[in-house]
Design an enzyme around this catalytic site. Structure first.
Site, PDB file in Angstrom:
ATOM      1  N   ASP A  63     -43.884  33.615  -1.097  1.00 18.04           N
ATOM      2  CA  ASP A  63     -44.586  34.617  -0.813  1.00 18.04           C
ATOM      3  C   ASP A  63     -43.506  35.718  -0.468  1.00 18.04           C
ATOM      4  OD1 ASP A  63     -43.877  33.636   1.866  1.00 18.04           O
ATOM      5  OD2 ASP A  63     -45.619  32.787   1.879  1.00 18.04           O
ATOM      6  N   ASP A  65     -42.254  38.660   1.962  1.00 18.89           N
ATOM      7  CA  ASP A  65     -42.284  39.517   3.388  1.00 18.89           C
ATOM      8  C   ASP A  65     -41.529  40.631   3.493  1.00 18.89           C
ATOM      9  OD1 ASP A  65     -43.915  37.217   4.289  1.00 18.89           O
ATOM     10  OD2 ASP A  65     -41.822  36.258   4.843  1.00 18.89           O
ATOM     11  N   ASP A 146     -33.535  32.529  11.483  1.00 18.09           N
ATOM     12  CA  ASP A 146     -32.721  31.132  11.798  1.00 18.09           C
ATOM     13  C   ASP A 146     -31.500  31.058  11.086  1.00 18.09           C
ATOM     14  OD1 ASP A 146     -34.290  31.113   9.525  1.00 18.09           O
ATOM     15  OD2 ASP A 146     -35.585  29.509  10.148  1.00 18.09           O
TER      16      ASP A 146
HETATM   17  P1  ATP Z   1     -40.782  29.522   2.631  1.00 17.08           P
HETATM   18  O1  ATP Z   1     -40.327  29.239   1.266  1.00 17.08           O
HETATM   19  O2  ATP Z   1     -41.279  28.253   3.427  1.00 17.08           O
HETATM   20  O3  ATP Z   1     -41.976  30.521   2.921  1.00 17.08           O
HETATM   21  P2  ATP Z   1     -39.403  31.235   4.307  1.00 17.08           P
HETATM   22  O4  ATP Z   1     -38.076  31.399   4.638  1.00 17.08           O
HETATM   23  O5  ATP Z   1     -39.993  32.401   3.977  1.00 17.08           O
HETATM   24  O6  ATP Z   1     -39.393  30.087   3.656  1.00 17.08           O
HETATM   25  P3  ATP Z   1     -41.258  31.656   6.578  1.00 17.08           P
HETATM   26  O7  ATP Z   1     -41.731  30.777   7.532  1.00 17.08           O
HETATM   27  O8  ATP Z   1     -41.935  32.289   5.661  1.00 17.08           O
HETATM   28  O9  ATP Z   1     -39.902  30.833   5.654  1.00 17.08           O
HETATM   29  O10 ATP Z   1     -40.467  32.758   7.318  1.00 17.08           O
HETATM   30  C1  ATP Z   1     -40.038  34.068   6.967  1.00 17.08           C
HETATM   31  C2  ATP Z   1     -38.569  34.339   7.565  1.00 17.08           C
HETATM   32  O11 ATP Z   1     -38.694  34.569   8.846  1.00 17.08           O
HETATM   33  C3  ATP Z   1     -37.410  33.280   7.511  1.00 17.08           C
HETATM   34  O12 ATP Z   1     -37.017  33.450   6.038  1.00 17.08           O
HETATM   35  C4  ATP Z   1     -36.852  33.552   8.631  1.00 17.08           C
HETATM   36  O13 ATP Z   1     -35.915  34.834   8.192  1.00 17.08           O
HETATM   37  C5  ATP Z   1     -37.622  34.107   9.593  1.00 17.08           C
HETATM   38  N1  ATP Z   1     -38.093  32.899  10.566  1.00 17.08           N
HETATM   39  C6  ATP Z   1     -39.420  32.093  10.325  1.00 17.08           C
HETATM   40  N2  ATP Z   1     -39.269  31.335  11.172  1.00 17.08           N
HETATM   41  C7  ATP Z   1     -38.303  31.295  12.199  1.00 17.08           C
HETATM   42  C8  ATP Z   1     -37.982  30.754  13.251  1.00 17.08           C
HETATM   43  N3  ATP Z   1     -38.680  29.792  13.790  1.00 17.08           N
HETATM   44  N4  ATP Z   1     -36.855  31.375  13.829  1.00 17.08           N
HETATM   45  C9  ATP Z   1     -36.282  32.221  13.483  1.00 17.08           C
HETATM   46  N5  ATP Z   1     -36.524  32.847  12.312  1.00 17.08           N
HETATM   47  C10 ATP Z   1     -37.618  32.411  11.643  1.00 17.08           C
HETATM   48 MG    MG Z   2     -42.051  32.841   3.517  1.00 14.11          MG
END
Ligand code: ATP
Ligand code: MG
Length: 442
Positions: A63, A65, A146
């Protein structure tokens, strides 16, 4: 520590560079539209996080963001179908057909007292505290994320990549590195330990040494996380297509026993480990082939050694098999539910899969035929094969059922007759007065 932060917030405000591996047309058109709309209204806006990371790696983002300096109440009126969600951190969901773009306002690290990185930021920048939202600058927003590879911002309008934490270098090095002090960041949010493992497995990255080091010791902190959040995380860990690699990392970093507290107490651990590994490999393969999957199957496997041991114990204490299995399932599920929730729509099929493991050996008379017609037969049979392949001694039961399904009705009757004379009913025993080996438990 200070030096570390100084490097982040040094004279060079951001590492801004035109991006080679990423280009505007790779960004989902709705996300691009959201960025443009915000920019036209005078705000800053970027796509951020996992989508930028995945595109740089040549993967398809799950997705998109968007991060912006506009407050949620400034974002919402700019879109036709948008809602503000979240209590502690309000974010805006803008809906386009079936797609939702998540729009997050830049925010500062959540708990300034907990991390020296945050305290420093608090001194150097003015994060405005409004309700529960701690808004911040773009740099602060990068630092509260993170991993470095998750903190890259991309502006599709100007084709510019923003990198405050050397995330691009870590992408090239295939390294997962926590931003700031790893132990502190895990204490702030223990789920980050699970995320470390999940991204390492998904991306095939190594977890940088300092990032990995505190995990085994801090793993028990997952006990503080709500059971529903842990269940949601477990689905991302187990069912994202890299389940086997994820499982192995979870086990090696002592996180598995936190997700499934009974897992280390299971009898016969070597076989159990093989069972889990096969269940994950099986699920990964189904996902790769585009087949349907259910969390019930994986969860049934993860809890199976406990259920089998508990049921055997209850049977020895004199309970009938059916009651023993039912009570064992109750007991094991109750223990698990204290850690991760498992919605009933999954726990019910799990019970049925377990129950079938005691019914599948009972094939006499019309039982086999009725079992094949059981709506849960397929899952129960797949589960039986899994047990057999993991080394449980099942006397060829899986193979028997494989053949049975390939036979026509005459052949099936013959297979049942060939099982031997150990049938449960007297009438049968009279017909075959010299029973040999009992191939059936029934
Ligand atoms: P995915 O492919 O699983 O969606 P993602 O990196 O996009 O991976 P998300 O859970 O969608 O992960 O979160 C979006 C963004 O928000 C992450 O890339 C990170 O920068 C931030 N983020 C999410 N969860 C946390 C957390 N627990 N602590 C710090 N930053 C976070
Ligand atoms: Mg994501």
């Amino acid at each position: 520590m200070l030096k570390f932060i100084t490097r982040f917030l040094g004279a060079e405000k951001s590492r801004r560079q035109p991006s080679a591996a990423i280009s505007p047309e790779m960004i989902d058109s709705n996300a691009r539209e959201v960025v443009k709309t915000l920019q036209k209204a005078g705000f800053e806006a970027y796509v951020v996080g996992g989508c930028v990371r995945d595109l740089l790696l040549g993967l398809k983002p799950k997705d998109f963001d968007v991060a912006t300096n506009a407050a949620p109440w400034e974002v919402k009126p700019l879109f036709r179908r948008a809602r503000v969600i979240g209590r502690r951190f309000q974010i805006v969901h803008a809906q386009f057909g079936r797609e939702i773009i998540e729009i997050t306002t830049f925010r500062a690290p959540a708990d300034p007292e907990q991390s020296s990185a945050s305290r420093h930021l608090k001194q150097t920048d003015s994060g405005v505290l409004t309700r529960d939202n701690v808004f911040g600058s773009m740099e602060e927003d990068a630092l509260r994320r993170d991993f470095t590879v998750n903190a890259l911002y991309y502006d599709p309008s100007s084709d510019t990549l923003y990198d405050y934490v050397d995330g691009l270098a870590d992408i090239k090095r295939q390294t997962l590195r926590m931003i700031g002090q790893p132990a502190t960041r895990y204490r702030e949010d223990p789920v980050r330990m699970l995320r470390a493992v999940r991204f390492a497995a998904k991306l095939g990255f190594a977890i940088e040494k300092k990032t990995a080091a505190p995990i085994a010791k801090l793993a028990p902190m997952l006990g503080q996380i709500s059971s529903s959040r842990l269940f949601d995380e477990s689905l991302k860990l187990f069912l994202s297509g890299d389940g086997l690699a994820t499982y192995q990392l979870l086990r090696d970093h002592r996180l598995m026993a936190e997700l499934v507290p009974g897992i280390t107490h299971a009898d016969n651990l070597a076989t159990a480990d093989e069972l889990y590994a096969l269940a994950f490999a099986n699920t990964d393969q189904r996902l790769a082939e585009g087949k349907s999957i259910t969390p019930a199957f994986i969860w049934a496997a993860l809890l199976w050694p406990q259920v089998a041991a508990a049921a055997a114990k209850l049977e020895r204490s004199g309970l009938s098999t059916a009651i023993a299995v039912d009570e064992a399932a109750n007991k094991v599920l109750a223990k698990q539910l204290a850690r991760t929730s498992i919605p009933r729509r999954f726990s019910q099929p799990m019970r049925e899969i377990w129950e079938l493991q005691w019914r599948l050996p009972q094939r006499f008379g019309s039982r086999a035929e009725r079992l094949v017609e059981n709506p849960r037969f397929r899952a129960g049979y797949d589960f039986l094969l899994l047990r057999e392949h993991s080394g449980e001694a099942l006397d060829g039961l899986g193979e028997w059922w494989t053949r049975y399904q390939q036979c026509d009705s005459d052949q099936r009757r013959q297979m049942v007759n060939l099982l031997g004379a150990g049938g449960p009913r007297k009438r049968r025993r009279r017909k075959r007065p010299a029973p040999s080996k009992r191939a059936d438990q029934g």
